[in-house]
Scaffold this motif. Structure first.
Motif, PDB file in Angstrom:
ATOM      1  N   UNK A  62       0.828  -1.202   0.000  1.00 37.11           N
ATOM      2  CA  UNK A  62       0.000   0.000   0.000  1.00 37.11           C
ATOM      3  C   UNK A  62       0.866   1.257   0.000  1.00 37.11           C
ATOM      4  N   UNK A  63       1.977   1.233   0.767  1.00 33.44           N
ATOM      5  CA  UNK A  63       2.856   2.400   0.843  1.00 33.44           C
ATOM      6  C   UNK A  63       3.506   2.697  -0.510  1.00 33.44           C
ATOM      7  N   UNK A  64       3.931   1.649  -1.202  1.00 42.01           N
ATOM      8  CA  UNK A  64       4.560   1.829  -2.511  1.00 42.01           C
ATOM      9  C   UNK A  64       3.537   2.358  -3.522  1.00 42.01           C
ATOM     10  N   UNK A  65       2.339   1.807  -3.519  1.00 36.61           N
ATOM     11  CA  UNK A  65       1.314   2.253  -4.464  1.00 36.61           C
ATOM     12  C   UNK A  65       0.901   3.703  -4.202  1.00 36.61           C
ATOM     13  N   UNK A  66       0.812   4.068  -2.923  1.00 32.09           N
ATOM     14  CA  UNK A  66       0.470   5.454  -2.586  1.00 32.09           C
ATOM     15  C   UNK A  66       1.563   6.406  -3.075  1.00 32.09           C
ATOM     16  N   UNK A  67       2.819   5.995  -2.924  1.00 31.08           N
ATOM     17  CA  UNK A  67       3.933   6.835  -3.378  1.00 31.08           C
ATOM     18  C   UNK A  67       3.907   6.983  -4.897  1.00 31.08           C
ATOM     19  N   UNK A  68       3.630   5.891  -5.601  1.00 30.33           N
ATOM     20  CA  UNK A  68       3.579   5.928  -7.065  1.00 30.33           C
ATOM     21  C   UNK A  68       2.460   6.842  -7.546  1.00 30.33           C
ATOM     22  N   UNK A  69       1.298   6.771  -6.850  1.00 30.57           N
ATOM     23  CA  UNK A  69       0.159   7.611  -7.232  1.00 30.57           C
ATOM     24  C   UNK A  69       0.457   9.079  -6.994  1.00 30.57           C
ATOM     25  N   UNK A  70       1.025   9.384  -5.856  1.00 30.16           N
ATOM     26  CA  UNK A  70       1.295  10.786  -5.525  1.00 30.16           C
ATOM     27  C   UNK A  70       2.346  11.392  -6.448  1.00 30.16           C
ATOM     28  N   UNK A  71       3.290  10.585  -6.903  1.00 31.48           N
ATOM     29  CA  UNK A  71       4.336  11.080  -7.805  1.00 31.48           C
ATOM     30  C   UNK A  71       3.899  11.098  -9.271  1.00 31.48           C
ATOM     31  N   UNK A  72       2.794  10.391  -9.567  1.00 34.44           N
ATOM     32  CA  UNK A  72       2.360  10.297 -10.952  1.00 34.44           C
ATOM     33  C   UNK A  72       3.213   9.331 -11.754  1.00 34.44           C
ATOM     34  N   UNK A  73       3.723   8.294 -11.080  1.00 37.26           N
ATOM     35  CA  UNK A  73       4.600   7.324 -11.736  1.00 37.26           C
ATOM     36  C   UNK A  73       3.790   6.397 -12.637  1.00 37.26           C
ATOM     37  N   UNK A  74       4.326   6.134 -13.831  1.00 36.35           N
ATOM     38  CA  UNK A  74       3.721   5.161 -14.743  1.00 36.35           C
ATOM     39  C   UNK A  74       4.726   4.053 -15.026  1.00 36.35           C
ATOM     40  N   UNK A  75       4.270   2.847 -14.860  1.00 39.25           N
ATOM     41  CA  UNK A  75       5.119   1.677 -15.076  1.00 39.25           C
ATOM     42  C   UNK A  75       5.451   1.516 -16.560  1.00 39.25           C
ATOM     43  N   UNK A  76       6.707   1.196 -16.869  1.00 37.98           N
ATOM     44  CA  UNK A  76       7.122   0.888 -18.239  1.00 37.98           C
ATOM     45  C   UNK A  76       6.834  -0.593 -18.484  1.00 37.98           C
ATOM     46  N   UNK A  77       5.646  -0.867 -19.039  1.00 41.57           N
ATOM     47  CA  UNK A  77       5.199  -2.250 -19.203  1.00 41.57           C
ATOM     48  C   UNK A  77       6.107  -3.027 -20.151  1.00 41.57           C
ATOM     49  N   UNK A  78       6.580  -2.367 -21.214  1.00 42.81           N
ATOM     50  CA  UNK A  78       7.439  -3.062 -22.175  1.00 42.81           C
ATOM     51  C   UNK A  78       8.731  -3.504 -21.507  1.00 42.81           C
ATOM     52  N   UNK A  79       9.376  -2.573 -20.792  1.00 43.40           N
ATOM     53  CA  UNK A  79      10.626  -2.904 -20.118  1.00 43.40           C
ATOM     54  C   UNK A  79      10.419  -3.993 -19.068  1.00 43.40           C
ATOM     55  N   UNK A  80       9.300  -3.913 -18.356  1.00 44.08           N
ATOM     56  CA  UNK A  80       9.032  -4.908 -17.320  1.00 44.08           C
ATOM     57  C   UNK A  80       8.836  -6.293 -17.922  1.00 44.08           C
ATOM     58  N   UNK A  81       8.097  -6.380 -19.008  1.00 45.73           N
ATOM     59  CA  UNK A  81       7.875  -7.672 -19.661  1.00 45.73           C
ATOM     60  C   UNK A  81       9.192  -8.270 -20.133  1.00 45.73           C
ATOM     61  N   UNK A  82      10.021  -7.444 -20.765  1.00 51.51           N
ATOM     62  CA  UNK A  82      11.294  -7.933 -21.290  1.00 51.51           C
ATOM     63  C   UNK A  82      12.243  -8.329 -20.161  1.00 51.51           C
ATOM     64  N   UNK A  83      12.234  -7.561 -19.070  1.00 53.19           N
ATOM     65  CA  UNK A  83      13.123  -7.850 -17.947  1.00 53.19           C
ATOM     66  C   UNK A  83      12.785  -9.186 -17.298  1.00 53.19           C
ATOM     67  N   UNK A  90      12.657   2.301 -36.257  1.00 49.48           N
ATOM     68  CA  UNK A  90      12.134   2.963 -35.052  1.00 49.48           C
ATOM     69  C   UNK A  90      11.250   2.019 -34.240  1.00 49.48           C
ATOM     70  N   UNK A  91      10.411   1.245 -34.923  1.00 48.18           N
ATOM     71  CA  UNK A  91       9.538   0.310 -34.206  1.00 48.18           C
ATOM     72  C   UNK A  91      10.351  -0.810 -33.558  1.00 48.18           C
ATOM     73  N   UNK A  92      11.393  -1.259 -34.233  1.00 50.20           N
ATOM     74  CA  UNK A  92      12.241  -2.290 -33.648  1.00 50.20           C
ATOM     75  C   UNK A  92      12.979  -1.763 -32.419  1.00 50.20           C
ATOM     76  N   UNK A  93      13.365  -0.491 -32.450  1.00 46.51           N
ATOM     77  CA  UNK A  93      14.001   0.117 -31.282  1.00 46.51           C
ATOM     78  C   UNK A  93      13.056   0.155 -30.083  1.00 46.51           C
ATOM     79  N   UNK A  94      11.764   0.200 -30.365  1.00 46.12           N
ATOM     80  CA  UNK A  94      10.756   0.184 -29.308  1.00 46.12           C
ATOM     81  C   UNK A  94      10.410  -1.239 -28.886  1.00 46.12           C
ATOM     82  N   UNK A  95      11.140  -2.200 -29.435  1.00 44.15           N
ATOM     83  CA  UNK A  95      11.035  -3.610 -29.064  1.00 44.15           C
ATOM     84  C   UNK A  95       9.623  -4.159 -29.278  1.00 44.15           C
ATOM     85  N   UNK A  96       9.022  -3.855 -30.434  1.00 43.78           N
ATOM     86  CA  UNK A  96       7.721  -4.460 -30.723  1.00 43.78           C
ATOM     87  C   UNK A  96       7.897  -5.975 -30.812  1.00 43.78           C
ATOM     88  N   UNK A  97       6.880  -6.694 -30.373  1.00 42.47           N
ATOM     89  CA  UNK A  97       6.960  -8.142 -30.400  1.00 42.47           C
ATOM     90  C   UNK A  97       6.674  -8.719 -31.769  1.00 42.47           C
TER      91      UNK A  97
END
Length: 337
Positions: free
Chosen positions: A37-58, A114-121
């Motif tokens: 809950x603390x991490x999610x509250x911090x992310x919301x207050x900062x306006x953080x957006x998860x990089x879904x592409x990077x997370x999937x690849x990682x 350019x699309x390949x640089x964005x790591x399209x699947x």
């Protein structure tokens, strides 16, 4: 420039390690509820957006992005293609990135990079260039590539096209059956495979009908309605104008109709018959006979092949040819005089 909040900033604000913040925001288990809950509250207050592409690849997964390089987004045909692609991808939790090459091979090449640089699947392409062998290395490395509307030279990949020759054959015979021998043909840019297929079949059918000089009524370069209007006007101004025109794409049909409107729909003393390749908005209300097919289904099949190829890279390469049909609405039934 405003700096986008980072994962490290979220971790610092929540008082946790970078790894813990990452686990929470990636939805991983075994994190205490209070910490989560603390991490999610911090992310919301900062306006953080998860990089879904990077997370999937990682995590060793794959990108959920699929790139689509279209010929021209302003053309309703390509919009229908994109719609079919997007609808199918959505069913599989995938997202579509669309870019337009404007039928320019060099732009297509740069967009691909350019699309390949964005790591399209996966990559779905309407080819504008003549050689795509440069993508062989990417395919060998695991990239899924599907081409739609036109085949790609230099690589063997899943392909979805329509029956271009069958459509032109039926349209030309439709006009011949109504007594026309002088039939004009207004088509797209001559380097495009679709133009080459359609114009070659037109000339073959005309030759079979005993019309050996059909080339004199052949025109190319109708990539816009205005260009098509000029080409059709040139045909209509001939001392021996055609009695019918086969417009070989939707914009060619619109431009041809504009040229006919300027001469009152007549040339050389007779009313001009028209058949268009591609259905288009209001064609039914205007009574325009067309060669029709399902462009949305065409896009859907391309996306379906991309999903199947990503799941099973070793499956046999497929060529899908969708049928065409002549929809008679009156404009092609005007008899030659």
């Amino acid at each position: 420039m405003i700096r986008r909040p980072t994962l490290a900033m979220v971790a610092e604000a929540a008082g946790v390690s970078l790894k813990t913040a990452s686990r929470v925001l990636n939805g991983e288990p075994n994190v205490a509820a209070a910490t989560r809950e603390r991490v999610r509250d911090a992310a919301t207050s900062l306006g953080f957006r998860r990089n879904a592409v990077a997370a999937d690849l990682a995590r060793g997964g794959f990108s959920r992005l699929v790139g689509f390089i279209t010929g021209d987004l302003a053309n309703e045909f390509y919009s229908a293609l994109a719609s079919g692609i997007e609808r199918e991808l959505r069913e599989h939790g995938l997202q579509l990135l669309t870019a337009s090459s404007d039928e320019d091979p060099s732009r297509e090449s740069s967009l691909t990079g350019e699309l390949l640089e964005r790591r399209v699947g996966a990559l779905i392409v309407t080819p504008a260039g003549a050689d795509h062998s440069a993508l062989r290395g990417e395919i060998a490395a695991g990239l899924t590539v599907v081409v739609v509307d036109r085949p790609a030279a230099g690589m063997d990949v899943d392909t979805v096209v329509i029956d271009n020759r069958g459509g032109v054959r039926a349209a030309t015979r439709h006009l011949l059956d109504h007594g026309h021998r002088r039939i004009g043909f207004v088509g797209d840019e001559p380097h495009l495979w679709t133009y080459q297929e359609r114009s070659a079949e037109f000339l073959a059918v005309m030759a079979d009908a005993g019309v050996p000089d059909a080339e004199r009524w052949l025109r190319s370069g109708a990539h816009s309605a205005s260009a098509a209007r000029d080409l059709a006007a040139e045909l209509l101004a001939d001392p021996e104008p055609p009695t019918a025109i086969l417009a070989a794409n939707n914009r060619a049909t619109v431009g041809t109709l504009q040229a006919l409107h300027e001469v009152g729909g007549r040339a050389g003393g007779g009313e001009i018959a028209v058949v268009g390749f591609d259905d288009f908005e209001l064609a039914d209300l205007l009574g325009i006979t067309v060669v029709a097919y399902d462009a949305v289904e065409m896009g859907r099949r391309a996306a379906e092949l991309a999903v199947a190829r990503s799941a099973d890279p070793g499956r046999p390469v497929e060529l899908v040819v969708l049928p065409t049909r002549v929809v008679a609405r009156g404009s092609g039934e005007r008899r030659a005089r």
